[in-house]
Design an enzyme around this catalytic site. Structure first.
Site, PDB file in Angstrom:
ATOM      1  N   LYS A  59      -0.802 -11.007  16.093  1.00 26.43           N
ATOM      2  CA  LYS A  59      -1.985 -10.708  15.399  1.00 26.43           C
ATOM      3  C   LYS A  59      -2.924 -11.690  16.008  1.00 26.43           C
ATOM      4  CE  LYS A  59      -0.180  -8.825  11.857  1.00 26.43           C
ATOM      5  NZ  LYS A  59      -0.540  -7.465  11.609  1.00 26.43           N
ATOM      6  N   ASP A  77      18.126  32.902  33.353  1.00 28.27           N
ATOM      7  CA  ASP A  77      17.571  31.374  33.064  1.00 28.27           C
ATOM      8  C   ASP A  77      17.070  31.201  31.763  1.00 28.27           C
ATOM      9  OD1 ASP A  77      18.302  29.802  35.672  1.00 28.27           O
ATOM     10  OD2 ASP A  77      17.144  31.636  36.494  1.00 28.27           O
ATOM     11  N   ALA A 127      -8.529  -5.004   6.867  1.00 26.45           N
ATOM     12  CA  ALA A 127      -9.813  -4.767   7.261  1.00 26.45           C
ATOM     13  C   ALA A 127     -10.385  -3.769   6.329  1.00 26.45           C
ATOM     14  CB  ALA A 127      -9.825  -4.010   8.548  1.00 26.45           C
ATOM     15  N   ASP A 152      17.914  38.540  30.879  1.00 25.79           N
ATOM     16  CA  ASP A 152      17.394  37.799  31.652  1.00 25.79           C
ATOM     17  C   ASP A 152      18.450  36.912  31.801  1.00 25.79           C
ATOM     18  OD1 ASP A 152      15.546  36.261  32.910  1.00 25.79           O
ATOM     19  OD2 ASP A 152      15.472  34.938  31.227  1.00 25.79           O
ATOM     20  N   ASP A 202       9.057   4.702   8.874  1.00 23.70           N
ATOM     21  CA  ASP A 202       8.796   3.324   9.855  1.00 23.70           C
ATOM     22  C   ASP A 202       9.932   3.377  10.621  1.00 23.70           C
ATOM     23  OD1 ASP A 202       7.002   1.863  10.787  1.00 23.70           O
ATOM     24  OD2 ASP A 202       7.104   0.234   9.439  1.00 23.70           O
ATOM     25  N   GLY A 211       0.700  -1.493   0.024  1.00 23.70           N
ATOM     26  CA  GLY A 211      -0.060  -0.074  -0.084  1.00 23.70           C
ATOM     27  C   GLY A 211       0.716   1.259   0.089  1.00 23.70           C
ATOM     28  N   ARG A 263      -0.183 -12.147   8.617  1.00 26.44           N
ATOM     29  CA  ARG A 263       0.990 -12.590   8.799  1.00 26.44           C
ATOM     30  C   ARG A 263       1.210 -13.421   9.948  1.00 26.44           C
ATOM     31  NH1 ARG A 263       5.696 -10.520  10.443  1.00 26.44           N
ATOM     32  NH2 ARG A 263       4.794  -8.736  11.235  1.00 26.44           N
ATOM     33  N   TYR A 289      18.437  -5.534  10.958  1.00 26.79           N
ATOM     34  CA  TYR A 289      16.907  -5.727  10.778  1.00 26.79           C
ATOM     35  C   TYR A 289      16.284  -6.862  11.432  1.00 26.79           C
ATOM     36  CZ  TYR A 289      12.876  -6.676   7.727  1.00 26.79           C
ATOM     37  OH  TYR A 289      11.505  -6.633   7.463  1.00 26.79           O
TER      38      TYR A 289
END
Length: 721
Positions: free
Chosen positions: A273, A495, A373, A493, A127, A17, A268, A73
């Protein structure tokens, strides 16, 4: 994907996809797809051949050797990150060599990108295998616009904290300009981890780093809806004799007995799953509803995965045993309750299964999205079918008309199967139609275009900020003005401006580099250096009391001119503390890590060391409670960075600076600050003053710099000029 055969190398487009969704961007624009080609070249000549083949498709390879594939991997990606991110901490392996390989491969991808990226290019990283890549690119090529999308769940803080390299992973992602997730839950978990692990402030969906903002957003990934719909229509319209052998087998099975039904399960092989739980639920259904025996079969298609890993081998054995037990317990000569396939199937056969199945039973224990699905729904062109979907799948957020189940609740899932098989046609059609309209509208192409649109918006926002960023031209203008004027006052200033923001306030004491810089500024002819801070005067006196600077402490309550003692600017009553202090003490008791600081005209509740989310919640409660207590009193509440301060009204940095200028007039005024309490300073100073905000938040200041390091660099340039 590159395949090696006797005839030589061939290239096969991915059917996934993601590849489908990005194809239009990839082919229609001057883009490069960088990835692992799927094989290890055996010779230099073969490597050149693979590279040449891929270049014809606008692709570039990153070649990994056998050791890297094993450690990067199979190791860190799939034995560490995959189980942990899917809530299987018991399967997670912590291996230093895995981590080292993961770092190395992310660097290799960065090298490939940098070698080919031009100034200002856009990079989209995908990913869990490349979580470190965005920050590597950010450090080496800050000109790039970087997007990242995570295709699996992001776990809760309680799980990510287990990871020894948790800070590196989260920092790696924060190199991106935009980080995308499938669901709001995953985005929320990531934001919580950022706050708890790294302490960054978050404004809605923006993470505020020292020098920039990172956008977090939700983009539920879709499918190529038209592809599935058109193939399903084509298959449905074929005469029975023209259908594939597999489709004819399904037709014969369904026609062999009146009202015979098919329940479909496709996954798979993976422990995420929930396949054993699904089989147990189907068995429970057959026990509860014996009248459905010989009328319903579960077609279970399980695609082989990581067959050399022990956990997966054990899972395969468990599934084999469960299938055998169910078929042995309930099966007859003419009927198998479970029809089990352990293999992948061609796309056409997949559509045939989707089209024929009365029910899709998809019940993962944890799943980033679950595109199966959506594929099932898109393939139901006759509007007949029911989806049973795990509430743990990302797709459940979109497919609300599906029957939602907790996959660990076996009886409930069994009841869901019965409900699906007995659902009236009218309800079935209504549900399918609603889901089809939704996923057709937000398909894979829409997903990709929406992400790129949001990423391009970050470019526009950066350019808006850069309009006020101190550029070389603006800096030269200020330096010229500084050199031309005779009397100069600098309000600085402390901080977050001169020193970085520490979790422990006492750890922020000045370093030698800062002392040298301030001493040089104070020694400049016609310079009046004034540090203006919310710090208590005792601390400020200990740090700077002997130096030749002017000091304004406690937001303007106290002034110390160089060579003199402390002077109270505006003596006022302090009786109000008696009623406020017990309230703050109760919040300290209920918020571990918080503390109270008492100043002359204020009380401060710090929560830097508290759990960050609890601290924010308590701060909201405290402001509400104190607001009721100080009604009609001459008090005000200041909310700073992880502090809530209750103080006497009218005492702020702005009024203190204005009074100081009355007695020390100047024709050059510079003010720098990072907190919203410094906004009083920026607003009260004369229009011609040079006001500079540290950070990219909205401000009354004219300009901004990114962090305290840029402040010091700017001040050094003042001295040198």
């Amino acid at each position: 994907m590159i395949n090696r055969s006797a005839d030589g190398m061939t290239i096969t487009p991915s059917a996934g996809g993601l590849a489908t969704g990005l194809k239009s961007y990839h082919k229609d624009s001057d883009s490069i797809w960088i990835g692992w080609p799927g094989l290890m070249p055996e010779t230099k000549k073969e490597e050149e051949e693979v590279t040449g083949l891929l270049e014809t498709e606008q692709c570039l390879p990153v070649f990994l050797n056998e050791e890297l594939i094993s450690n990067y991997y199979d190791g860190f990606s799939n034995a560490t990150l995959w189980p942990l991110f899917h809530y299987f901490a018991e399967f997670t392996e912590f291996n230093e060599s895995y981590w080292e390989s993961y770092c190395k491969v992310n660097e290799m991808f960065a090298d490939a990108i940098i070698e080919n990226a031009e100034e200002g290019d856009v990079v989209w990283v995908h990913d869990y295998q490349l979580l470190l890549l965005p920050n590597i690119l950010r450090e080496r090529r800050p000109d790039l616009t970087i997007g990242f999308f995570l295709h699996i769940p992001f776990p809760s803080y309680e799980l990510i904290r287990i990871l020894p390299w948790r800070e590196q992973i989260v920092n790696g992602l924060l190199g991106a300009d935009l980080i995308g997730f499938h669901t709001y839950d995953y985005a929320r978990h990531f934001i919580s981890s950022v706050k708890r692990l790294l302490g960054y402030d978050v404004d809605f969906n923006q993470i505020k780093l020292e020098n920039r903002h990172v956008m977090i957003d939700v983009f539920p990934m879709g499918i190529d809806y038209e592809k599935f719909e058109s193939h399903a229509l084509e298959i449905q319209s074929k005469p029975i004799q023209d259908r594939s052998k597999e489709h004819q087998d399904i037709d014969r099975f369904l026609l062999s007995m009146p009202n015979r039904k098919l329940v479909l399960s496709i996954d798979r092989l993976d422990y995420t799953k929930g396949i054993p739980q699904r089989l147990n639920a189907f068995r429970e259904f057959l026990v509860k509803h014996p009248d459905y025996r010989e009328k319903v079969s579960l077609i279970m298609l399980t695609v082989p995965s990581r067959t050399d890993v022990e956990q997966y081998q054990n899972l395969k054995n468990e599934i084999d045993i469960l299938v055998g037990n169910i078929n042995g317990e309930f099966g007859t000569l003419n009927w198998n309750p479970v029809i089990y396939f352990y293999r992948s199937v061609p796309f056409v056969n997949l559509i045939e299964l989707y089209s024929s199945a009365d029910v899709a039973l998809l019940t993962p224990l944890r799943d980033g999205m679950n595109l199966v699905a959506k594929e099932y729904i898109a393939s139901k062109v006759n509007k007949k079918g029911v989806l049973i979907l795990s509430e743990m799948a990302g797709a459940s957020k979109e497919l609300g008309e599906a029957i939602s189940v907790n996959p660990n609740n076996i009886p409930d899932t069994a009841d869901a199967i019965f409900r699906a098989l007995t659902m009236p046609d009218r309800e079935m059609e209504k549900n399918i139609s609603a889901m089809q309209q939704r996923i057709k509208r937000y398909d894979i192409h829409k997903w990709a275009s929406e992400f790129m649109k949001a990423l391009n918006n970050t470019i526009e926002k950066k350019s808006e900020h850069h309009a006020r960023k101190i550029t070389a031209r603006i800096k030269n203008k200020i330096l010229t003005d500084y050199n031309d004027k005779k009397s100069k006052v600098l309000f600085l200033d402390y901080d977050g401006t001169l020193q970085r923001f520490f979790t422990n306030p006492q750890a922020a004491k000045p370093d030698e580099e800062l002392y040298k810089l301030l001493d040089k500024l104070a020694a400049e002819k016609d310079n009046t250096l004034t540090l203006v801070s919310g710090r208590d005067r005792e601390t400020f006196d200990r740090w700077f009391g002997s130096r030749k600077y002017n000091l304004i402490a406690e937001h303007g309550a106290w002034l110390k001119e160089k060579g003199k003692g402390w002077v109270e600017r505006k003596p006022v009553h302090t009786e109000w503390k008696e009623s406020i202090l017990p309230v703050l003490e109760s919040y300290v008791d209920r918020t571990p890590g918080s503390l109270i600081e008492e100043k002359t005209y204020s009380l401060v509740w710090h929560y830097r060391k508290a759990d960050i989310e609890l601290g924010v919640l308590r701060a909201l409660e405290l402001v509400h409670d104190i607001s009721n207590l100080i009604f009609n009193q001459d008090l005000e509440i200041l909310e700073g960075k992880k502090v809530v301060e209750i103080k006497v009204s009218g005492i702020n940095k702005g009024t203190a600076a204005t009074e100081f200028l009355h007695t020390h007039p100047a024709d050059f005024v510079l003010a720098m600050g990072d907190d919203w309490t410094d906004e009083f300073l920026f607003k009260e100073l004369p229009e011609e003053a040079h006001t500079i905000k540290v950070g990219t938040e909205n401000s009354a200041a004219k300009y901004f710099v990114s962090n305290y390091k840029e402040v010091r660099s700017f001040l050094n340039d003042l001295v040198k000029s």
